[in-house]
Design an enzyme around this catalytic site. Sequence first.
Site, short mmCIF file in Angstrom:
data_model
loop_
_atom_site.label_atom_id
_atom_site.label_comp_id
_atom_site.label_asym_id
_atom_site.label_seq_id
_atom_site.Cartn_x
_atom_site.Cartn_y
_atom_site.Cartn_z
N HIS A 90 0.69 -1.24 -0.01
CA HIS A 90 -0.13 -0.04 0.08
C HIS A 90 0.93 1.32 -0.08
O HIS A 90 0.59 2.27 -0.58
CB HIS A 90 -0.82 0.07 1.29
CG HIS A 90 -1.95 -1.19 1.38
ND1 HIS A 90 -2.03 -1.81 2.51
CD2 HIS A 90 -2.95 -1.51 0.48
CE1 HIS A 90 -2.86 -2.62 2.33
NE2 HIS A 90 -3.41 -2.56 1.07
N ARG A 133 -2.21 -6.04 -8.34
CA ARG A 133 -1.34 -6.66 -8.10
C ARG A 133 -1.23 -7.77 -9.05
O ARG A 133 0.11 -8.12 -9.37
CB ARG A 133 -1.29 -7.23 -6.66
CG ARG A 133 -1.53 -6.25 -5.61
CD ARG A 133 -1.79 -6.88 -4.11
NE ARG A 133 -3.34 -7.23 -4.41
CZ ARG A 133 -3.92 -7.81 -3.52
NH1 ARG A 133 -3.39 -8.16 -2.36
NH2 ARG A 133 -5.05 -7.92 -3.87
N1 COA Z 1 -0.45 -4.17 -1.79
C1 COA Z 1 -0.81 -4.86 -0.62
N2 COA Z 1 -2.26 -5.18 -0.51
C2 COA Z 1 -2.86 -4.89 -1.42
C3 COA Z 1 -2.68 -3.86 -2.28
C4 COA Z 1 -1.39 -3.62 -2.77
N3 COA Z 1 -0.88 -2.72 -3.46
N4 COA Z 1 -3.67 -3.80 -3.06
C5 COA Z 1 -4.72 -4.28 -2.57
N5 COA Z 1 -4.38 -4.90 -1.71
C6 COA Z 1 -5.07 -5.78 -0.64
C7 COA Z 1 -5.98 -5.23 0.49
O1 COA Z 1 -5.03 -5.01 1.56
C8 COA Z 1 -6.85 -6.27 0.72
O2 COA Z 1 -6.63 -7.10 1.41
P1 COA Z 1 -7.26 -7.96 2.57
O3 COA Z 1 -8.50 -8.32 1.73
O4 COA Z 1 -6.38 -9.04 2.69
O5 COA Z 1 -7.43 -6.99 3.57
C9 COA Z 1 -7.19 -6.67 -0.68
O6 COA Z 1 -5.93 -6.52 -1.49
C10 COA Z 1 -8.19 -6.01 -1.52
O7 COA Z 1 -9.31 -5.78 -0.71
P2 COA Z 1 -10.73 -5.10 -1.44
O8 COA Z 1 -11.70 -5.44 -0.54
O9 COA Z 1 -10.43 -4.99 -2.76
O10 COA Z 1 -10.23 -3.49 -0.84
P3 COA Z 1 -10.08 -2.83 0.28
O11 COA Z 1 -10.71 -3.48 1.73
O12 COA Z 1 -8.76 -2.30 0.49
O13 COA Z 1 -11.01 -1.31 0.05
C11 COA Z 1 -12.87 -0.17 -0.53
C12 COA Z 1 -12.10 -1.65 -0.68
C13 COA Z 1 -12.73 0.40 0.75
C14 COA Z 1 -11.97 0.60 -1.63
C15 COA Z 1 -14.33 -0.36 -1.39
O14 COA Z 1 -14.86 -1.22 -0.48
C16 COA Z 1 -15.17 0.80 -1.01
O15 COA Z 1 -14.74 1.88 -1.80
N6 COA Z 1 -15.96 0.77 -0.03
C17 COA Z 1 -16.70 1.97 0.34
C18 COA Z 1 -18.30 1.59 -0.29
C19 COA Z 1 -18.35 1.95 -1.83
O16 COA Z 1 -18.33 3.12 -2.12
N7 COA Z 1 -18.38 0.70 -2.51
C20 COA Z 1 -18.27 0.73 -4.05
C21 COA Z 1 -19.49 0.74 -4.62
S1 COA Z 1 -20.02 -1.03 -4.62
#
Ligand code: COA
Length: 159
Positions: A18, A91
Amino acid sequence: MEVTAIYPGTFDPMTLGHIDVALRAGKMFDRLIIAIAESPNKKPHFDLDERAAMANEIMQEHASIEIQSFDGLLVDLAQRINARVIVRGLRAISDFDYEVQIAGVNRHLAPDVETVFIAASHDYTFLSSSIVREIASFGGDYSEFVHPVVVSAFNRKGR
Ligand code: COA
Protein backbone atom coordinates in the site's frame (compact mmCIF):
# COMPACT_ATOMS: atom_id res chain seq x y z
CA MET A 1 -5.87 23.14 -11.96
CA GLU A 2 -4.90 21.24 -8.81
CA VAL A 3 -5.87 17.58 -8.87
CA THR A 4 -6.83 15.78 -5.68
CA ALA A 5 -6.82 11.97 -5.75
CA ILE A 6 -8.18 9.44 -3.28
CA TYR A 7 -6.49 6.15 -2.51
CA PRO A 8 -9.14 4.11 -0.69
CA GLY A 9 -8.87 0.85 1.18
CA THR A 10 -9.51 -0.90 4.43
CA PHE A 11 -5.80 -0.88 5.33
CA ASP A 12 -6.16 -3.52 8.06
CA PRO A 13 -3.23 -2.96 8.35
CA MET A 14 -1.43 -0.84 5.77
CA THR A 15 1.34 -2.91 4.13
CA LEU A 16 4.51 -1.95 2.25
CA GLY A 17 2.51 -2.70 -0.91
CA HIS A 18 0.00 0.00 0.00
CA ILE A 19 2.80 2.42 0.93
CA ASP A 20 4.47 1.81 -2.44
CA VAL A 21 1.24 2.60 -4.32
CA ALA A 22 0.52 5.65 -2.13
CA LEU A 23 3.97 7.17 -2.55
CA ARG A 24 3.91 6.66 -6.30
CA ALA A 25 0.40 8.13 -6.54
CA GLY A 26 1.52 11.00 -4.31
CA LYS A 27 4.01 12.03 -7.01
CA MET A 28 1.32 12.07 -9.68
CA PHE A 29 -1.23 14.35 -8.03
CA ASP A 30 -1.15 17.64 -6.16
CA ARG A 31 -2.87 16.14 -3.16
CA LEU A 32 -3.48 12.52 -2.22
CA ILE A 33 -6.00 11.51 0.40
CA ILE A 34 -5.60 8.00 1.76
CA ALA A 35 -9.22 7.18 2.57
CA ILE A 36 -9.60 4.53 5.23
CA ALA A 37 -12.91 2.73 4.91
CA GLU A 38 -14.69 1.54 7.99
CA SER A 39 -15.49 -1.73 6.08
CA PRO A 40 -17.63 -3.29 8.87
CA ASN A 41 -18.40 -6.26 6.59
CA LYS A 42 -14.70 -7.21 6.69
CA LYS A 43 -14.74 -7.21 10.52
CA PRO A 44 -11.34 -5.51 10.70
CA HIS A 45 -8.77 -6.58 13.29
CA PHE A 46 -7.79 -2.94 13.93
CA ASP A 47 -10.61 -0.47 14.49
CA LEU A 48 -10.99 2.56 12.26
CA ASP A 49 -9.17 4.93 14.65
CA GLU A 50 -6.26 2.52 15.01
CA ARG A 51 -5.95 2.09 11.23
CA ALA A 52 -6.08 5.85 10.70
CA ALA A 53 -3.54 6.52 13.47
CA MET A 54 -1.10 4.00 11.94
CA ALA A 55 -1.52 5.52 8.48
CA ASN A 56 -1.01 9.04 9.86
CA GLU A 57 2.20 8.05 11.58
CA ILE A 58 3.50 6.16 8.53
CA MET A 59 2.76 9.05 6.17
CA GLN A 60 3.67 11.94 8.46
CA GLU A 61 6.76 13.02 6.51
CA HIS A 62 4.87 13.17 3.21
CA ALA A 63 3.30 16.59 3.17
CA SER A 64 1.11 16.07 0.08
CA ILE A 65 -0.50 12.92 1.55
CA GLU A 66 -3.35 13.15 4.02
CA ILE A 67 -5.37 10.53 5.85
CA GLN A 68 -9.13 10.56 6.14
CA SER A 69 -11.50 7.95 7.54
CA PHE A 70 -14.87 7.37 5.95
CA ASP A 71 -17.98 5.24 5.94
CA GLY A 72 -20.62 5.19 3.24
CA LEU A 73 -19.91 5.47 -0.45
CA LEU A 74 -16.45 6.30 -1.71
CA VAL A 75 -17.81 8.53 -4.47
CA ASP A 76 -19.67 10.61 -1.86
CA LEU A 77 -16.37 11.28 -0.12
CA ALA A 78 -14.74 12.03 -3.48
CA GLN A 79 -17.39 14.61 -4.29
CA ARG A 80 -17.32 16.10 -0.79
CA ILE A 81 -13.58 16.75 -0.94
CA ASN A 82 -13.53 17.59 -4.65
CA ALA A 83 -11.36 14.64 -5.66
CA ARG A 84 -11.43 13.82 -9.37
CA VAL A 85 -9.38 10.65 -9.24
CA ILE A 86 -9.63 7.33 -7.40
CA VAL A 87 -6.36 5.38 -7.23
CA ARG A 88 -6.31 1.60 -6.92
CA GLY A 89 -3.34 -0.73 -6.93
CA LEU A 90 -3.32 -3.77 -9.21
CA ARG A 91 -1.19 -6.66 -8.01
CA ALA A 92 -2.07 -9.40 -10.45
CA ILE A 93 -4.54 -10.31 -13.14
CA SER A 94 -6.72 -11.79 -10.38
CA ASP A 95 -7.36 -8.25 -9.08
CA PHE A 96 -8.45 -7.06 -12.50
CA ASP A 97 -12.06 -8.29 -12.86
CA TYR A 98 -13.10 -7.06 -9.45
CA GLU A 99 -11.34 -3.72 -9.80
CA VAL A 100 -12.84 -3.04 -13.22
CA GLN A 101 -16.28 -3.88 -11.85
CA ILE A 102 -15.88 -1.47 -8.91
CA ALA A 103 -14.47 1.22 -11.20
CA GLY A 104 -17.55 0.78 -13.41
CA VAL A 105 -19.92 1.13 -10.47
CA ASN A 106 -18.09 4.21 -9.23
CA ARG A 107 -18.11 5.78 -12.70
CA HIS A 108 -21.84 5.07 -12.95
CA LEU A 109 -22.42 6.77 -9.58
CA ALA A 110 -20.03 9.67 -10.24
CA PRO A 111 -19.15 10.10 -13.94
CA ASP A 112 -16.70 12.92 -13.23
CA VAL A 113 -14.48 10.82 -10.99
CA GLU A 114 -11.90 8.73 -12.89
CA THR A 115 -10.30 5.56 -11.53
CA VAL A 116 -6.56 5.24 -12.17
CA PHE A 117 -4.76 1.91 -11.65
CA ILE A 118 -1.19 1.70 -10.48
CA ALA A 119 0.66 -1.57 -10.99
CA ALA A 120 2.04 -2.80 -7.68
CA SER A 121 5.80 -3.24 -7.58
CA HIS A 122 6.92 -6.77 -8.34
CA ASP A 123 8.18 -7.30 -4.77
CA TYR A 124 4.70 -6.89 -3.34
CA THR A 125 2.45 -8.72 -5.79
CA PHE A 126 1.79 -11.56 -3.31
CA LEU A 127 1.14 -9.30 -0.35
CA SER A 128 -2.21 -8.47 1.26
CA SER A 129 -3.41 -7.30 4.64
CA SER A 130 -4.93 -10.71 5.38
CA ILE A 131 -1.61 -12.41 4.71
CA VAL A 132 0.07 -10.08 7.21
CA ARG A 133 -2.69 -10.75 9.78
CA GLU A 134 -2.43 -14.50 9.22
CA ILE A 135 1.36 -14.59 9.70
CA ALA A 136 0.98 -12.39 12.81
CA SER A 137 -1.74 -14.59 14.26
CA PHE A 138 0.58 -17.62 14.15
CA GLY A 139 3.49 -15.72 15.65
CA GLY A 140 5.47 -15.63 12.38
CA ASP A 141 7.73 -12.82 11.22
CA TYR A 142 5.78 -10.39 9.05
CA SER A 143 8.03 -7.40 9.82
CA GLU A 144 9.52 -7.24 6.33
CA PHE A 145 6.04 -6.61 4.87
CA VAL A 146 5.00 -3.63 6.99
CA HIS A 147 6.24 -0.36 8.47
CA PRO A 148 7.56 -0.70 12.07
CA VAL A 149 4.51 1.30 13.24
CA VAL A 150 2.35 -1.71 12.31
CA VAL A 151 4.57 -4.11 14.26
CA SER A 152 4.17 -1.88 17.33
CA ALA A 153 0.40 -1.81 16.81
CA PHE A 154 0.21 -5.62 16.70
CA ASN A 155 2.39 -5.80 19.80
CA ARG A 156 0.06 -3.41 21.63
CA LYS A 157 -3.21 -4.91 20.48
CA GLY A 158 -2.24 -8.57 20.28
CA ARG A 159 -2.44 -10.78 17.26
N1 COA B 1 -0.45 -4.06 -1.65
C1 COA B 1 -0.88 -4.90 -0.70
N2 COA B 1 -2.16 -5.26 -0.55
C2 COA B 1 -3.03 -4.75 -1.42
C3 COA B 1 -2.68 -3.89 -2.44
C4 COA B 1 -1.31 -3.53 -2.55
N3 COA B 1 -0.88 -2.71 -3.49
N4 COA B 1 -3.78 -3.56 -3.13
C5 COA B 1 -4.78 -4.22 -2.56
N5 COA B 1 -4.34 -4.93 -1.52
C6 COA B 1 -5.10 -5.83 -0.68
C7 COA B 1 -5.85 -5.14 0.40
O1 COA B 1 -5.07 -5.01 1.57
C8 COA B 1 -6.98 -6.10 0.61
O2 COA B 1 -6.46 -7.17 1.37
P1 COA B 1 -7.34 -7.93 2.43
O3 COA B 1 -8.59 -8.38 1.73
O4 COA B 1 -6.42 -8.99 2.81
O5 COA B 1 -7.61 -6.94 3.51
C9 COA B 1 -7.24 -6.62 -0.77
O6 COA B 1 -6.06 -6.46 -1.46
C10 COA B 1 -8.23 -5.82 -1.56
O7 COA B 1 -9.36 -5.79 -0.86
P2 COA B 1 -10.58 -4.95 -1.36
O8 COA B 1 -11.74 -5.41 -0.57
O9 COA B 1 -10.63 -4.88 -2.83
O10 COA B 1 -10.13 -3.51 -1.01
P3 COA B 1 -10.04 -2.82 0.31
O11 COA B 1 -10.66 -3.54 1.46
O12 COA B 1 -8.63 -2.41 0.45
O13 COA B 1 -10.93 -1.51 -0.01
C11 COA B 1 -12.85 -0.22 -0.64
C12 COA B 1 -12.21 -1.62 -0.60
C13 COA B 1 -12.84 0.38 0.72
C14 COA B 1 -12.09 0.66 -1.60
C15 COA B 1 -14.27 -0.39 -1.17
O14 COA B 1 -14.89 -1.43 -0.44
C16 COA B 1 -15.09 0.86 -1.01
O15 COA B 1 -14.95 1.77 -1.78
N6 COA B 1 -15.99 0.86 0.01
C17 COA B 1 -16.91 1.97 0.25
C18 COA B 1 -18.30 1.64 -0.27
C19 COA B 1 -18.32 1.87 -1.75
O16 COA B 1 -18.28 2.99 -2.22
N7 COA B 1 -18.33 0.78 -2.52
C20 COA B 1 -18.17 0.89 -3.96
C21 COA B 1 -19.44 0.73 -4.68
S1 COA B 1 -19.92 -0.96 -4.68
